[in-house]
Design a protein around this motif. Structure first.
Motif, PDB file in Angstrom:
ATOM      1  N   MET A  62       0.814  -1.216   0.000  1.00 25.13           N
ATOM      2  CA  MET A  62       0.000   0.000   0.000  1.00 25.13           C
ATOM      3  C   MET A  62       0.847   1.267   0.000  1.00 25.13           C
ATOM      4  SD  MET A  62      -3.333  -0.772   2.387  1.00 25.13           S
ATOM      5  CE  MET A  62      -2.479  -1.482   3.785  1.00 25.13           C
ATOM      6  N   ARG A  95      -7.714  -0.068   2.637  1.00 21.92           N
ATOM      7  CA  ARG A  95      -6.873   0.659   1.688  1.00 21.92           C
ATOM      8  C   ARG A  95      -7.305   2.114   1.587  1.00 21.92           C
ATOM      9  NH1 ARG A  95      -3.556  -0.063  -2.772  1.00 21.92           N
ATOM     10  NH2 ARG A  95      -3.501  -2.296  -2.450  1.00 21.92           N
ATOM     11  N   SER A  99      -5.108   5.242   2.671  1.00 19.82           N
ATOM     12  CA  SER A  99      -4.784   6.258   1.669  1.00 19.82           C
ATOM     13  C   SER A  99      -5.044   7.649   2.222  1.00 19.82           C
ATOM     14  CB  SER A  99      -5.609   6.028   0.395  1.00 19.82           C
ATOM     15  OG  SER A  99      -5.360   7.032  -0.552  1.00 19.82           O
TER      16      SER A  99
END
Length: 296
Positions: A62, A95, A99
């Motif tokens: 990630m 995710r 982010s």
């Protein structure tokens, strides 16, 4: 004499037009060293070496991203390159949350002429449009040089306040802090939550490399303010490195800010994120089991 004056006028106009039409594109690769989890606890369990390896590998995936910076003499847009996820590697909501907590967003627009920026972000299902003044770093220009992609670069350093909403700034707690927390846990004052293993420093040292050969006051993310394009930035944990530059390509890109989302200042956005993070932390505090799932 008239002919010479005319030629000088045409030359001056051509230079002005060339500056006006000047545009470039730079590709940046970002890598962040995941924190180590040795000796940490999640709920009432120790993190095993297998869990540690799995978490670090997921985080590494990630944290490795590619961004595109399109710029001209006065403004730029910085955006993550769109990629199709490999089947089985989707991390869903985790995710998206990560982010948002890693400086993520849609289009990061910098107007270095007016010293402002605009970035659209999505957090907890809501769209925000952060509009604020560009942070001004007190850059110290160094004599050290090196080459990046064939460009001669110069070193610059600065110190900035660490953002509490950027996961990349999280550091594992030192041994003394761990001992204090362990004593509290043993005495029954508190229970260990996964996030309790980390802390955020007040300040971080930034090292940048810029090239006067691309004479624009630009760089990746919210970095700017040096006499040349910034090709590399490092804060000790995260490195942003330029891998490609294209100047004056035939096809131009429209450089303008996004307009979607609720307009909000950076301070108010950070307070909103911190509040939600604290609510999430309290909701999960003391629960048995491992760290939040990283996707399956």
């Amino acid at each position: 004499m008239k002919k010479l004056s005319y030629l000088l006028l045409v030359l001056a106009f051509s230079q002005i037009q060339a500056q006006k039409d000047f545009q470039g594109m730079a590709v940046y690769e970002t890598k962040t060293q995941p924190p180590k989890f040795e000796g940490m606890r999640a709920g009432n369990r120790d993190i095993t070496p297998e869990m540690q390896k799995n978490i670090e590998e997921r985080m590494k995936q990630m944290l490795e991203k590619t961004f595109i910076l399109n710029f001209d003499k006065s403004a730029s847009i910085y955006k993550e390159e769109e990629k199709l996820e490999t089947p089985g590697q989707g991390n869903g909501g985790m995710r998206m949350m990560m982010s948002s907590m890693m400086g993520g967003g849609g289009t990061f627009y910098k107007d270095v002429k007016n010293k402002t920026y605009t970035v659209d972000k999505e957090f907890m299902g809501k769209e925000f449009l952060v509009v604020d003044s560009l942070p001004k770093l007190d850059w110290k220009l160094e004599q050290e040089t090196k080459q990046i992609g064939g460009y001669n670069c110069y070193k610059a350093t600065a110190v900035k306040q660490a953002s509490k909403t950027d996961f990349r700034n999280f550091r594992p707690k030192n041994n003394e802090t761990k001992k204090t927390d362990e004593a509290k846990k043993t005495s029954g004052e508190t229970k260990t939550n996964f996030e309790d293993n980390f802390e955020i420093p007040k300040e971080i040292v930034i090292t940048a490399w810029y090239t006067p050969e691309v004479p624009v006051n630009q760089g990746p993310e919210n970095y700017w303010g040096l006499p040349g394009l910034i090709l590399e930035v490092n804060d000790g944990r995260t490195t942003i490195l330029c891998s490609k530059i294209v100047l004056n390509a035939k096809d131009k890109v429209e450089i303008k800010p996004s307009k979607k989302g609720k307009v909000i200042s950076q301070k108010d956005y950070d307070e909103t994120v911190i509040k939600k993070m604290e609510e999430f932390r309290e909701m999960n505090r003391g629960r048995a089991g491992g760290p939040p799932p990283m996707g399956r």
